[in-house]
Design an enzyme around this catalytic site. Structure first.
Site, PDB file in Angstrom:
ATOM      1  N   HIS A 103       0.799  -1.237  -0.038  1.00  0.00           N
ATOM      2  CA  HIS A 103      -0.068   0.070   0.060  1.00  0.00           C
ATOM      3  C   HIS A 103       0.868   1.243  -0.053  1.00  0.00           C
ATOM      4  CE1 HIS A 103      -3.119  -2.977   1.137  1.00  0.00           C
ATOM      5  NE2 HIS A 103      -2.737  -3.192   2.189  1.00  0.00           N
ATOM      6  N   HIS A 178       3.390  -7.616   1.818  1.00  0.00           N
ATOM      7  CA  HIS A 178       2.805  -8.304   2.760  1.00  0.00           C
ATOM      8  C   HIS A 178       1.607  -9.159   1.940  1.00  0.00           C
ATOM      9  CE1 HIS A 178       0.192  -4.834   2.796  1.00  0.00           C
ATOM     10  NE2 HIS A 178      -0.856  -5.706   2.831  1.00  0.00           N
ATOM     11  N   ARG A 198      -1.435  -4.763  -6.236  1.00  0.00           N
ATOM     12  CA  ARG A 198      -1.222  -6.019  -6.371  1.00  0.00           C
ATOM     13  C   ARG A 198      -0.145  -6.305  -7.130  1.00  0.00           C
ATOM     14  NH1 ARG A 198      -5.629  -7.535  -8.918  1.00  0.00           N
ATOM     15  NH2 ARG A 198      -6.817  -7.495  -6.920  1.00  0.00           N
TER      16      ARG A 198
END
Length: 325
Positions: A103, A178, A198
């Protein structure tokens, strides 16, 4: 306006990777058997939580915030975030592996998406015997080799893999790569943001033979390539005493593992407080005389104008307590 402890209707999200544990955990029914996420408290546009108890039942969180302002979230929080509720609370149930992702931080999120970044944390509620997750890098990866490893399916070789169990905690600042693995059931506390890059999806295809969209190039500038010794939060649980699990500029989260009545003071907090029940059941009585029951799988928002409360467990209970410091 009379504010009191607030519960919300869960927003259930069917996912291709979703499992069947969220509904029984929350003791609710659903016709869908692949619920991947339950958004417990959300101010995300298009997914705003609706109050489910008391005289404000049926009212949307964003509408209440625009009316109650600092009485709901605290003066400092309202001055910073305005009519945007700053946190998103979720349960996540992974039947199969989620994609490897990252993110952006606030700066990148603002520049690219006019959005907050996304710092978050996970508390593992339950895990199957071989459940795992990825957090951070295990060995050094040069940024100029990053795309090569994604394209040749070796990217996961560089990631730190953790076998997990109930009670494990991971803090995930924006920029940390992650992924949640198969068999993980987690509670997630995060900034109000729905921006995800992604990176890698195990070269999977859907039943039409199509691969999911990747954001490999976008992710490159968001990734923190630093290698740390460990990315797992170590803590020692204490019965009937709060234990801090995570703290950052966006939220602080404590674990309350209780088997006796405990007082909680919010006098110096200048923030709302959220309780998320991991196990057990308890009652919470605030200084205004309101009493609410919090059962396993439920989340409750305590308004910022509440000064104190007493939490009384009916059985041994574990709560996550989160607020903005």
């Amino acid at each position: 306006m009379n504010l009191y402890p607030l519960k919300f209707q869960p927003i259930l999200k069917p996912m291709i990777w979703g499992g069947s544990d969220i509904a029984p955990f929350k003791k609710i029914t659903t016709d869908n058997d692949n619920i991947g996420e339950s958004w417990e408290i959300s101010g995300v546009e298009g997914n705003v939580s609706i109050i489910s108890n008391g005289e404000l039942e049926g009212k949307a969180l964003d509408s209440l915030l625009s009316e109650a302002k600092e009485n709901l979230v605290g003066k400092k929080v309202y001055n910073k975030y305005g009519d945007t509720f700053p946190l998103l609370i979720k349960f996540i149930d992974a039947k199969s592996d989620l994609s490897i992702q990252v993110h952006p931080d606030d700066k990148l999120g603002k520049e690219r998406h006019n959005s907050f970044g996304k710092t978050e944390m996970w508390y593992v509620v339950n895990a199957s015997p071989e459940a795992f997750l990825y957090s951070g890098f295990e060995k050094e990866l040069a940024p100029d080799r990053y795309e090569e490893t994604v394209n040749n399916n070796t990217f996961t070789n560089y990631l730190k893999k953790y076998e997990v169990k109930s009670g494990d905690v991971f803090f995930l600042p924006a920029g940390r790569v992650h992924a949640i693995g198969s068999g993980c059931f987690v509670a997630e506390i995060q900034q109000t943001s729905n921006i995800t890059y992604r990176i890698y999806d195990y070269d999977r295809t859907d039943d039409q033979g199509n691969k999911r969209e990747l954001h490999t190039e976008l992710a490159k500038d968001a990734i923190n390539f630093e290698v740390l010794e460990s990315y797992k939060t170590e803590y020692q649980s204490e019965v009937n005493s709060p234990v801090e699990l995570a703290t950052c500029e966006y939220f602080t989260t404590n674990l309350l593992d209780i088997d006796n009545e405990i007082p909680r003071s919010y006098q110096d907090r200048d923030s709302f407080t959220i309780y998320i029940c991991m196990e057990g059941s308890c009652s919470l009585t605030d200084d205004k005389g309101n009493t609410i029951t919090i059962n396993r799988g439920e989340s409750v928002l305590i308004p910022a104008d509440t000064k104190s409360a007493v939490i009384a467990p009916s059985t041994p209970t574990k709560l996550l307590e989160t607020f903005v410091r």
